[in-house]
Design an enzyme around this catalytic site. Structure first.
Site, mmCIF file in Angstrom:
data_model
loop_
_atom_site.group_PDB
_atom_site.id
_atom_site.type_symbol
_atom_site.label_atom_id
_atom_site.label_comp_id
_atom_site.label_asym_id
_atom_site.label_seq_id
_atom_site.Cartn_x
_atom_site.Cartn_y
_atom_site.Cartn_z
ATOM 1 C CD GLU A 13 35.153 35.209 38.781
ATOM 2 O OE1 GLU A 13 35.523 34.103 39.235
ATOM 3 O OE2 GLU A 13 35.825 35.862 37.978
ATOM 4 C CG HIS B 41 42.347 29.116 45.584
ATOM 5 N ND1 HIS B 41 41.252 28.393 45.197
ATOM 6 C CD2 HIS B 41 41.972 29.761 46.712
ATOM 7 C CE1 HIS B 41 40.267 28.591 46.051
ATOM 8 N NE2 HIS B 41 40.678 29.408 46.987
ATOM 9 N NE ARG C 281 52.922 35.048 35.515
ATOM 10 C CZ ARG C 281 52.530 33.843 35.882
ATOM 11 N NH1 ARG C 281 53.163 32.781 35.439
ATOM 12 N NH2 ARG C 281 51.504 33.685 36.701
ATOM 13 C CE LYS D 164 42.370 37.508 39.827
ATOM 14 N NZ LYS D 164 43.350 36.685 39.164
#
Ligand code: ADP
Ligand code: ADP
Ligand code: MG
Length: 497
Positions: free
Chosen positions: A199, A234, A291, A115
């Site tokens: 974040e 999540h 993907r 990330k």
């Protein structure tokens, strides 16, 4: 490409083979000992047993898969999702063996698999990122400074995380040090990479992602959005396209950002760019999944594009024939992931034998499943039984078809997310479109699920036993068959209401 090996199992293996068949391409299935009787094995023209059930002794054996592919004269390998699909080493090894990897180049997988590297790569473009750090944090004092600056609550994320794992919410400064330590050690254990970053925790977010297609000739297009805010742990449970809250302007802006992310990593093939969307209509880039995505069918239904077919054409080196301006959203599509999980028990896996399995049918219903009646849901893999997808001319029609299909769908054995699906689709927040990723936390209580048959069944059995006892008969021998009858009539009751 005349022969494709599908390095996956279950519904997605079948999904891929179906497109191959339509294109006149022969298919090779791989399977573990647990999947010997699985439909994807029978569907393929040829099939190879990779080894025992655990994925590290079967579906993750990259070298063995490539070796078998070479022996069988395979031209291309499709990895599906999960397993080896986001493994840059696998993409490279397939190419090194002289075969075509149906997916992006190793460099793109590697960049987007981290990330942090993904955030770095997109810097050359004007793509909004969630406020936070774009580098791995090691110093706790620095973490405190950053966190205080952006304001609590914050999210600690593992750079290498995925599948909803590797995230920790920190509510206040005092908890930060402890949570950081845990996050690093967890990330190290789970992903072999302890890099974590911070974040801002968006308090009422929606998860909206954009499907992209890119060919090897510099053409990049997007196929609109998917709304994936109904999640547990999540992880998505219900997805839809289009999203009720996107305006044409936002759709265009997010589409452009998504194409830029693809350009930033020289992307080739089908990919998904995930964004988080806040209450003020700001969107922020989260990550790119390099993907085919689980929920790709909703995009296929509203765009009329077969994404697997496009993946294969692109892998063959062809020029993308679809132009952005030719694409239009038509109708509305919904997907419910039917997991062998018990929504009444925290969505914990509820594996077992599919004692009864009857698929819903009819207009506007697409069922991508990988099991049949009598099969066991193995404990070794993702517990998803099927994806129930419905399509309608508008959202209302797609919802009513989904509710009808849930009603028709009969699964006895493991508990499933079907009752949860019905709950969600009937809920005012879902119907009105005013929901966020906290839907489950905010509205769902197990006791709100329509009572399932086990209790009715038990009551009926007790009653029968009691009546028989009164007559002086032996109850036990007949209880079992009455039990079954009670169950069936409970089903009928439900179908009639
Ligand atoms: P999608 O992102 O396609 O909507 P998921 O996030 O549920 O779907 O992931 C798809 C599949 O990939 C699941 O089987 C999930 O367990 C697996 N997966 C995703 N990321 C990882 C990861 N980093 N490590 C292992 N498995 C992963
Ligand atoms: P993964 O690789 O596990 O899929 P993502 O970064 O895509 O990780 O995030 C998965 C989910 O976690 C999102 O769909 C969203 O529900 C939640 N999430 C991620 N980042 C944030 C954030 N900054 N604020 C609030 N929720 C977040
Ligand atoms: Mg994600």
């Amino acid at each position: 490409m005349k022969k494709i090996l599908v390095a996956n199992r279950g519904e997605i293996a079948l999904r891929i083979m179906r497109s191959c068949k339509e294109m006149g391409i022969a298919t090779v299935a791989v399977y573990s000992e647990a999947d010997r009787l699985a439909p994807h094995v029978r569907y393929a023209d040829e099939a190879i047993c990779l080894g025992p059930a655990p994925s590290n002794q079967s579906y993750l054996l990259a070298d063995k898969i490539i070796e078998e592919a070479q022996k069988l004269g395979v031209d291309g390998i499709h990895p599906g999702y999960g397993f080896l699909s986001e493994n840059a080493g696998f993409s490279a090894a397939v190419a090194a063996a002289g075969l075509t990897f149906i997916g992006p180049k190793p460099k793109a997988i590697e960049m987007m698999g981290s990330k942090l590297a993904a955030k770095e790569a997109t810097k050359a473009y004007d793509i909004p990122l969630v406020p936070g750090t774009d580098y791995a944090l090691t110093d706790i004092e620095e973490a405190k400074t950053v966190a205080t600056e952006i304001g609590f609550p914050i999210l600690i994320k593992a750079s290498a995380g995925g599948g909803g794992k590797g995230m920790r919410i920190v509510e206040k400064a005092e908890e930060l040090e402890e949570q950081m330590k845990r996050a690093v050690s967890e990330a190290q254990n789970a992903f072999g990479d302890g890099s974590v970053f911070i974040e801002k925790y968006i308090s009422s977010p929606r998860h909206i992602e954009i499907q992209v297609l890119a060919d090897g000739h510099g053409n990049v297009i997007h196929l609109f959005e998917r709304e994936c805010s109904i999640q547990r742990r999540h992880q998505k449970v219900i997805e839809e396209a289009p999203s009720v809250i996107l305006t044409e302007e936002l759709r265009e802006a997010m589409g452009k950002s998504a194409c830029d992310v693809a350009r930033a990593c020289d992307y080739i093939g089908a990919g998904t760019v995930e964004f988080i969307f806040d209450e003020n209509n700001n969107y922020y880039f989260l990550e790119m999944n390099t993907r085919l995505q689980v929920e790709h069918p909703v995009t296929e239904l509203i765009s009329g594009v077969d994404l697997v077919r496009q993946q294969i054409l692109i892998a063959r080196g062809e020029v993308l024939q679809i132009k952005q301006e030719d694409l239009r959203i038509q109708g509305h599509a919904l997907e419910l992931r039917v997991y062998a999980e018990d929504p009444a028990n925290n969505f914990l896996p509820s594996i077992g034998r599919l004692e009864r399995y009857r698929a819903p049918k009819g207009v506007g219903v697409r069922l991508d499943d990988g099991y049949e009646e009598g099969m066991e849901i193995p404990i070794y893999y993702d517990p998803m039984i099927a994806k129930l997808i419905t399509y309608g001319k508008d959202r209302e029609e797609a919802i009513s078809r989904m509710l009808r299909a849930i009603e028709e769908y009969e699964i006895d054995g493991p508990a499933t997310t079907l009752p949860f699906g019905r709950f969600a689709l009937e809920h005012e927040a879902f119907v009105s479109g005013k929901f966020d990723t906290h839907f489950v936390k905010n509205y769902f209580r197990p006791e709100l699920l329509q009572k399932e048959e086990p209790e009715e069944e038990l009551l009926a059995a007790m009653l029968v036993a009691h009546l028989l006892d009164q007559k002086g008969n032996k109850a036990s021998a007949t209880t079992a068959s009455n039990n079954q009858a009670a169950k069936r009539s409970a089903w009928k009751d439900r179908a009639m209401h």
